[in-house]
Scaffold this motif. Structure first.
Motif, PDB file in Angstrom:
ATOM      1  N   ILE A 262     -14.263   2.785  -2.387  1.00 18.31           N
ATOM      2  CA  ILE A 262     -12.952   3.031  -1.785  1.00 18.31           C
ATOM      3  C   ILE A 262     -11.878   3.099  -2.863  1.00 18.31           C
ATOM      4  N   HIS A 263     -11.976   2.226  -3.845  1.00 19.98           N
ATOM      5  CA  HIS A 263     -10.982   2.231  -4.928  1.00 19.98           C
ATOM      6  C   HIS A 263     -11.071   3.518  -5.742  1.00 19.98           C
ATOM      7  N   ILE A 264     -12.262   4.040  -5.949  1.00 14.96           N
ATOM      8  CA  ILE A 264     -12.426   5.232  -6.778  1.00 14.96           C
ATOM      9  C   ILE A 264     -12.080   6.504  -6.017  1.00 14.96           C
ATOM     10  N   LEU A 265     -12.477   6.596  -4.752  1.00  9.88           N
ATOM     11  CA  LEU A 265     -12.356   7.848  -4.011  1.00  9.88           C
ATOM     12  C   LEU A 265     -11.043   7.989  -3.253  1.00  9.88           C
ATOM     13  N   THR A 266     -10.580   6.935  -2.583  1.00 13.97           N
ATOM     14  CA  THR A 266      -9.409   7.087  -1.709  1.00 13.97           C
ATOM     15  C   THR A 266      -8.268   6.122  -2.005  1.00 13.97           C
ATOM     16  N   LYS A 267      -8.560   5.015  -2.683  1.00 16.31           N
ATOM     17  CA  LYS A 267      -7.556   3.981  -2.950  1.00 16.31           C
ATOM     18  C   LYS A 267      -6.866   3.502  -1.669  1.00 16.31           C
ATOM     19  N   GLY A 268      -7.646   3.335  -0.631  1.00 10.99           N
ATOM     20  CA  GLY A 268      -7.115   2.828   0.632  1.00 10.99           C
ATOM     21  C   GLY A 268      -6.497   3.873   1.534  1.00 10.99           C
ATOM     22  N   GLY A 269      -6.275   5.078   1.065  1.00 15.11           N
ATOM     23  CA  GLY A 269      -5.658   6.138   1.863  1.00 15.11           C
ATOM     24  C   GLY A 269      -6.692   7.056   2.465  1.00 15.11           C
ATOM     25  N   PRO A 270      -6.243   8.132   3.065  1.00 18.81           N
ATOM     26  CA  PRO A 270      -4.842   8.490   3.323  1.00 18.81           C
ATOM     27  C   PRO A 270      -4.295   7.742   4.532  1.00 18.81           C
ATOM     28  N   MET A 271      -3.029   7.381   4.472  1.00 23.61           N
ATOM     29  CA  MET A 271      -2.343   6.654   5.546  1.00 23.61           C
ATOM     30  C   MET A 271      -3.089   5.373   5.896  1.00 23.61           C
ATOM     31  N   GLN A 272      -3.637   4.701   4.852  1.00 25.26           N
ATOM     32  CA  GLN A 272      -4.331   3.413   4.996  1.00 25.26           C
ATOM     33  C   GLN A 272      -5.528   3.502   5.945  1.00 25.26           C
ATOM     34  N   SER A 273      -6.120   4.677   6.073  1.00 22.96           N
ATOM     35  CA  SER A 273      -7.275   4.821   6.958  1.00 22.96           C
ATOM     36  C   SER A 273      -8.530   4.191   6.370  1.00 22.96           C
ATOM     37  N   THR A 274      -8.576   3.996   5.054  1.00 21.23           N
ATOM     38  CA  THR A 274      -9.724   3.353   4.414  1.00 21.23           C
ATOM     39  C   THR A 274      -9.334   2.031   3.758  1.00 21.23           C
ATOM     40  N   ASP A 275      -8.256   1.446   4.234  1.00 19.38           N
ATOM     41  CA  ASP A 275      -7.766   0.187   3.661  1.00 19.38           C
ATOM     42  C   ASP A 275      -8.557  -0.982   4.273  1.00 19.38           C
ATOM     43  N   VAL A 276      -9.737  -1.235   3.751  1.00 19.78           N
ATOM     44  CA  VAL A 276     -10.565  -2.332   4.251  1.00 19.78           C
ATOM     45  C   VAL A 276     -10.063  -3.645   3.665  1.00 19.78           C
ATOM     46  N   MET A 277     -10.662  -4.757   4.086  1.00 22.41           N
ATOM     47  CA  MET A 277     -10.118  -6.068   3.762  1.00 22.41           C
ATOM     48  C   MET A 277     -10.161  -6.368   2.268  1.00 22.41           C
ATOM     49  N   VAL A 278     -11.245  -6.044   1.615  1.00 24.15           N
ATOM     50  CA  VAL A 278     -11.347  -6.368   0.185  1.00 24.15           C
ATOM     51  C   VAL A 278     -10.329  -5.564  -0.616  1.00 24.15           C
ATOM     52  N   TYR A 279     -10.148  -4.291  -0.256  1.00 21.38           N
ATOM     53  CA  TYR A 279      -9.144  -3.494  -0.972  1.00 21.38           C
ATOM     54  C   TYR A 279      -7.743  -3.985  -0.657  1.00 21.38           C
ATOM     55  N   SER A 280      -7.519  -4.467   0.571  1.00 22.51           N
ATOM     56  CA  SER A 280      -6.229  -5.047   0.917  1.00 22.51           C
ATOM     57  C   SER A 280      -5.964  -6.314   0.103  1.00 22.51           C
ATOM     58  N   ILE A 281      -7.005  -7.120  -0.109  1.00 27.52           N
ATOM     59  CA  ILE A 281      -6.867  -8.309  -0.962  1.00 27.52           C
ATOM     60  C   ILE A 281      -6.522  -7.904  -2.389  1.00 27.52           C
ATOM     61  N   TYR A 282      -7.177  -6.879  -2.885  1.00 27.40           N
ATOM     62  CA  TYR A 282      -6.905  -6.391  -4.235  1.00 27.40           C
ATOM     63  C   TYR A 282      -5.462  -5.919  -4.373  1.00 27.40           C
ATOM     64  N   GLN A 283      -4.979  -5.165  -3.392  1.00 30.78           N
ATOM     65  CA  GLN A 283      -3.594  -4.692  -3.459  1.00 30.78           C
ATOM     66  C   GLN A 283      -2.602  -5.845  -3.372  1.00 30.78           C
ATOM     67  N   GLU A 284      -2.872  -6.788  -2.499  1.00 29.26           N
ATOM     68  CA  GLU A 284      -1.941  -7.894  -2.312  1.00 29.26           C
ATOM     69  C   GLU A 284      -1.848  -8.761  -3.567  1.00 29.26           C
ATOM     70  N   ALA A 285      -2.993  -8.996  -4.206  1.00 36.05           N
ATOM     71  CA  ALA A 285      -3.017  -9.915  -5.345  1.00 36.05           C
ATOM     72  C   ALA A 285      -2.700  -9.229  -6.663  1.00 36.05           C
ATOM     73  N   PHE A 286      -3.262  -8.040  -6.911  1.00 36.31           N
ATOM     74  CA  PHE A 286      -3.178  -7.444  -8.246  1.00 36.31           C
ATOM     75  C   PHE A 286      -2.267  -6.224  -8.314  1.00 36.31           C
ATOM     76  N   THR A 287      -1.739  -5.781  -7.163  1.00 32.09           N
ATOM     77  CA  THR A 287      -0.726  -4.724  -7.173  1.00 32.09           C
ATOM     78  C   THR A 287       0.641  -5.271  -6.813  1.00 32.09           C
ATOM     79  N   ASN A 288       0.679  -6.073  -5.735  1.00 30.47           N
ATOM     80  CA  ASN A 288       1.942  -6.694  -5.323  1.00 30.47           C
ATOM     81  C   ASN A 288       2.175  -8.046  -5.999  1.00 30.47           C
ATOM     82  N   PHE A 289       1.161  -8.575  -6.690  1.00 29.54           N
ATOM     83  CA  PHE A 289       1.247  -9.857  -7.407  1.00 29.54           C
ATOM     84  C   PHE A 289       1.638 -11.003  -6.474  1.00 29.54           C
TER      85      PHE A 289
END
Length: 323
Positions: A262-289
């Motif tokens: 998911i991180h390589i192909l879509t990065k959670g998009g488009p429109m968060q349609s592939t935003d699964v829980m692990v990728y959401s954790i990654y964004q919350e912790a390492f993108t939004n800090f």
């Protein structure tokens, strides 16, 4: 003298009993020492593994529990204690619910397909005829490829202009599909890629389980007039149920932990349609800090996986036939 002589047998009997009691106690002590030494040697050999697990598993989990109860700065430093506020914020927002729905759909798309496809392929190739070794090698090949390599390969296949999938659709006079950029197709496309990627491990495990079923059972069933489908559903599936149960649990846990593709192909998009829980954790912790809410979300994911695993053992293990 007669009285003394008459008491001698009883004295000898008492001495024998004392000697036996002492020998038993000494034997018990020696066995206790032997067991203690064996346990100490066992713990000594297990110590490197326990140390590694403690550093890379137990300590991060305890650290996540600690961070989930605090507010952190962008550098990860503790700012203040907030208690369960991170969990309240997590469940109050819509992002977590949407990621949970996406994870559920992703699991529903991938897990049954992986188990069924691997089971059918294992049943078709569980023979000693010519060419089966080559087919077994081909079907188990995905397990040898990393998530990154598989994602790059499937990214080329999903390409809207040069991809093979749209090329085949053009031969059928069908309009090209935006596999990874259309919200209707993105999660399904990632699921198809994940099914192929996880099928190798499931195929190897199920084929190994089928190899362990005694051939005498099939020969007896053939003599009784049982056909291929009857042998599969009456012999193979019941005896293979522990292996299928194991593959199902591992597949569900793996689906909830999917991240790389998911991180390589879509990065959670488009429109968060592939935003699964692990990728959401990654964004919350390492993108939004926001390490506090990210840790809280990770603990919720751990609790969900634990509950699902316990429910599977509680409900589905009854239908498992152990030999």
């Amino acid at each position: 003298m007669n009285r003394v002589e008459s008491e001698l047998p009883f004295t000898r009997l008492r001495i024998k009993r004392r000697v036996k009691a002492r020998s038993r106690s000494s034997h018990a002590q020696s066995m206790h020492r032997l067991r203690w030494k064996e346990n100490m040697w066992g713990y000594l050999f297990l110590f490197p593994s326990i140390l590694i697990f403690g550093i890379f598993q137990f300590y991060p989990m305890l650290e996540s529990v600690y961070l989930s109860l605090h507010m952190t700065s962008p550098t990860g430093k503790i700012v203040e204690f907030v208690g369960l506020s991170n969990f309240k914020e997590l469940f109050a927002g819509d992002g977590f619910v949407e990621s949970l729905k996406g994870t559920g759909l992703f699991t529903l798309y991938t897990v049954p397909a992986v188990v069924v496809m691997a089971l059918l392929l294992a049943a078709l190739t569980n023979r000693n005829t010519r060419g089966m070794k080559l087919l077994q090698l081909i079907f188990s090949m995905p397990v040898a490829l990393s998530v990154g390599t598989s994602s790059v390969m499937w990214g080329m296949l999903f390409h809207p202009t040069t991809g093979m999938f749209n090329y085949f659709l053009s031969l059928l006079s069908i309009d090209p599909v935006m596999w990874l950029t259309d919200p209707k197709w993105a999660l399904l496309s990632i699921s198809v890629m994940t099914i192929w990627m996880n099928s190798g491990f499931a195929y190897i495990v199920l084929l190994s389980g089928m190899k362990g079923i005694p051939a005498d059972l099939y020969e007896c069933a053939k003599l009784d007039g049982a056909g291929s489908f009857t042998r599969f559903f009456r012999i193979t599936l019941p005896l293979l149920s522990p292996t299928v149960f194991f593959v199902g649990i591992i597949s569900i846990i793996g689906a909830f932990q999917s991240f790389g593709q998911i991180h390589i192909l879509t990065k959670g998009g488009p429109m968060q349609s592939t935003d699964v829980m692990v990728y959401s954790i990654y964004q919350e912790a390492f993108t939004n800090f926001r390490f506090g809410t990210g840790s809280a979300q990770a603990l919720v994911l751990f609790a969900i996986i634990l509950v699902l695993t316990l429910l599977q053992f509680r409900l589905l293990e009854r239908k498992v036939h152990y030999q």
